[in-house]
Scaffold this active site. Structure first.
Site, PDB file in Angstrom:
ATOM      1  NE  ARG A  12      -4.313  -1.222  -0.045  1.00 10.48           N
ATOM      2  CZ  ARG A  12      -4.478  -2.169  -0.972  1.00 10.48           C
ATOM      3  NH1 ARG A  12      -3.529  -2.437  -1.846  1.00 10.48           N
ATOM      4  NH2 ARG A  12      -5.612  -2.871  -1.028  1.00 10.48           N
TER       5      ARG A  12
ATOM      6  CG  HIS B 181      -3.535  -0.809  -7.198  1.00 10.11           C
ATOM      7  ND1 HIS B 181      -3.987  -0.109  -6.096  1.00 10.11           N
ATOM      8  CD2 HIS B 181      -3.607  -2.120  -6.837  1.00 10.11           C
ATOM      9  CE1 HIS B 181      -4.308  -0.958  -5.131  1.00 10.11           C
ATOM     10  NE2 HIS B 181      -4.095  -2.197  -5.566  1.00 10.11           N
TER      11      HIS B 181
HETATM   12  P1  NDP Z   1      -2.350 -10.793   5.302  1.00  8.30           P
HETATM   13  O1  NDP Z   1      -3.324 -10.173   6.248  1.00  8.30           O
HETATM   14  O2  NDP Z   1      -2.464 -12.239   4.981  1.00  8.30           O
HETATM   15  O3  NDP Z   1      -0.854 -10.540   5.808  1.00  8.30           O
HETATM   16  C1  NDP Z   1      -0.463  -9.351   6.379  1.00  8.30           C
HETATM   17  C2  NDP Z   1       0.942  -9.534   6.934  1.00  8.30           C
HETATM   18  O4  NDP Z   1       1.369  -8.302   7.493  1.00  8.30           O
HETATM   19  C3  NDP Z   1       0.978 -10.569   8.068  1.00  8.30           C
HETATM   20  O5  NDP Z   1       2.170 -11.317   8.022  1.00  8.30           O
HETATM   21  C4  NDP Z   1       0.944  -9.674   9.309  1.00  8.30           C
HETATM   22  O6  NDP Z   1       1.546 -10.271  10.464  1.00  8.30           O
HETATM   23  C5  NDP Z   1       1.776  -8.517   8.834  1.00  8.30           C
HETATM   24  N1  NDP Z   1       1.511  -7.330   9.658  1.00  8.30           N
HETATM   25  C6  NDP Z   1       0.364  -6.629   9.779  1.00  8.30           C
HETATM   26  N2  NDP Z   1       0.516  -5.615  10.653  1.00  8.30           N
HETATM   27  C7  NDP Z   1       1.796  -5.682  11.085  1.00  8.30           C
HETATM   28  C8  NDP Z   1       2.560  -4.924  11.994  1.00  8.30           C
HETATM   29  N3  NDP Z   1       2.033  -3.891  12.664  1.00  8.30           N
HETATM   30  N4  NDP Z   1       3.835  -5.279  12.213  1.00  8.30           N
HETATM   31  C9  NDP Z   1       4.384  -6.348  11.562  1.00  8.30           C
HETATM   32  N5  NDP Z   1       3.714  -7.112  10.687  1.00  8.30           N
HETATM   33  C10 NDP Z   1       2.426  -6.784  10.443  1.00  8.30           C
HETATM   34  O7  NDP Z   1      -2.435  -9.899   3.961  1.00  8.30           O
HETATM   35  P2  NDP Z   1      -2.102 -10.368   2.473  1.00  8.30           P
HETATM   36  O8  NDP Z   1      -0.779 -11.010   2.467  1.00  8.30           O
HETATM   37  O9  NDP Z   1      -3.242 -11.094   1.887  1.00  8.30           O
HETATM   38  O10 NDP Z   1      -2.045  -8.934   1.760  1.00  8.30           O
HETATM   39  C11 NDP Z   1      -1.107  -7.962   2.143  1.00  8.30           C
HETATM   40  C12 NDP Z   1      -1.443  -6.627   1.498  1.00  8.30           C
HETATM   41  O11 NDP Z   1      -1.143  -6.668   0.107  1.00  8.30           O
HETATM   42  C13 NDP Z   1      -2.919  -6.253   1.522  1.00  8.30           C
HETATM   43  O12 NDP Z   1      -3.300  -5.738   2.775  1.00  8.30           O
HETATM   44  C14 NDP Z   1      -2.966  -5.192   0.448  1.00  8.30           C
HETATM   45  O13 NDP Z   1      -2.654  -3.943   1.018  1.00  8.30           O
HETATM   46  C15 NDP Z   1      -1.850  -5.594  -0.515  1.00  8.30           C
HETATM   47  N6  NDP Z   1      -2.357  -6.036  -1.828  1.00  8.30           N
HETATM   48  C16 NDP Z   1      -1.957  -5.351  -2.951  1.00  8.30           C
HETATM   49  C17 NDP Z   1      -2.380  -5.746  -4.198  1.00  8.30           C
HETATM   50  C18 NDP Z   1      -1.898  -5.046  -5.418  1.00  8.30           C
HETATM   51  O14 NDP Z   1      -2.324  -5.358  -6.529  1.00  8.30           O
HETATM   52  N7  NDP Z   1      -0.994  -4.100  -5.321  1.00  8.30           N
HETATM   53  C19 NDP Z   1      -3.289  -6.891  -4.390  1.00  8.30           C
HETATM   54  C20 NDP Z   1      -3.649  -7.531  -3.142  1.00  8.30           C
HETATM   55  C21 NDP Z   1      -3.193  -7.114  -1.917  1.00  8.30           C
HETATM   56  P3  NDP Z   1       0.944 -11.616  11.109  1.00  8.30           P
HETATM   57  O15 NDP Z   1       1.345 -12.722  10.132  1.00  8.30           O
HETATM   58  O16 NDP Z   1       1.628 -11.722  12.392  1.00  8.30           O
HETATM   59  O17 NDP Z   1      -0.539 -11.428  11.179  1.00  8.30           O
END
Ligand code: NDP
Length: 310
Positions: free
Chosen positions: A225, A273
């Protein structure tokens, strides 16, 4: 009969209508799928994407869940009218697309491909790129997408480091958590991939302090993001060579405004995007599965934790 409201931009209906109907049928669900119901209280589930007709969930008094079509939920977590379970999208098609985008851009920078694409005739100096095993890639976010990309890069032999909120134990990946873990990862990441969600905790996580920790000449790839990055800090790191290149797919404001300095920067690659997208055929199966679970009184898959913000 289960009433399912499809609330997204009208053009999405064209892609999802048949895929959803066929997945509901395969799952043995009797569904009335529509873009509008006269009585919102009769709606059982909302299949949802932002920028559609619904932003106030108050009238959907009988709804059991909102099933988001996208992985990111930052547009919904703060919605005070949404008080029912919210599931985000984890879709094999979406994951596959992200894997390809991330591996493609990592390999581009690892192999120094730009030099050969841009330079003709070229300086016939044979400078062979290092092997992947001698290149460290750091991934912030080890969720559905980050973990898949981490495994794929590790399969190519990259030295992969990952960072997540909760500690992880993933074969072949050195995993970190917490602020000390973040610093440790940053200090080694020659290529940094951002796959975190946008939450109050992750906003501007890539700031001047974080950028200064990276090895000089690091590359940043951001399909996560836009708000993960402090743009001014990145622009100055690009100008002084601390960051050699940034490949950016997502931005604070999209489309990226035409006067944004990223457009003119020679060391910034902008993609609009398109890193990945939910694919209608595979995502419809997930939605059907989740509705089946809801109807059977089971917990929904991929529920959003509102306190964590993702
Ligand atoms: P998930 O919710 O599966 O994974 C999020 C990861 O971020 C997890 O490992 C989580 O930790 C970690 N995380 C969240 N908050 C924190 C924090 N404060 N400190 C450290 N680690 C943190 O999301 P996805 O993998 O499915 O997607 C990730 C992002 O990708 C989406 O939110 C979206 O913004 C982006 N995206 C972009 C697209 C594009 O086309 N550009 C398409 C699809 C998604 P934990 O494992 O411990 O929960």
């Amino acid at each position: 009969m289960i009433n399912v409201l499809f609330s997204a931009k009208p053009e999405r209906w064209f892609f999802y209508k048949d895929a959803l109907k066929s997945s509901f049928q395969k799952a043995g669900l009797e569904v009335d799928l529509r873009c509008e119901f006269e009585d919102p209280a009769s709606v059982d589930y909302l299949v949802f994407a932002p920028n559609g007709p619904v932003s106030d969930f108050t009238p959907f008094t009988g709804a059991k869940a909102v099933l988001n079509l996208w992985a990111g939920v930052e547009n919904l977590t703060g919605n005070p009218t949404l008080n029912i379970p919210l599931a985000r999208m984890v879709d094999t098609g979406l994951t596959e697309g992200m894997r390809e985008y991330v591996c493609g851009h990592v390999l581009r920078h690892h192999l120094g491909m730009d030099t050969y694409i841009q330079a003709k005739p070229l300086d016939w100096r044979q400078s062979v790129p290092p092997l992947a095993r001698n290149r460290t890639v750091g991934i912030l976010g080890l969720g559905a997408l980050g973990q898949d990309c981490a495994r794929s890069l590790a399969a190519l032999n990259f030295n992969v480091l990952g960072w997540s909120r909760r500690p992880k134990d993933i074969d072949g990946i050195t995993s970190f958590s917490g602020s000390a873990g973040l610093k440790a990862l940053l200090s080694e990441a020659e290529i940094l991939v951002l796959l975190l969600p946008h939450t109050p905790q992750t906003e501007k996580i890539v700031n001047a302090e974080a950028l200064a920790l990276l090895p000089k000449g690091a590359v940043i790839i951001n399909p996560g993001r836009g708000a993960l990055i402090d743009d001014n800090a990145l622009l100055s790191a690009l100008s002084n060579g601390q960051v050699a290149h940034a490949t950016l797919d997502v931005f604070w404001v999209e489309p990226l405004p035409s006067d944004h300095p990223y457009w003119a920067h020679p060391n910034v690659t902008i993609t609009p995007h398109i890193a990945s997208e939910t694919r209608a055929d595979t995502a419809s199966e997930i939605i059907a599965d989740n509705i089946k679970r809801g109807e059977a009184g089971q917990e929904f898959l991929f529920l959003v934790d509102r306190t964590a913000g993702y």
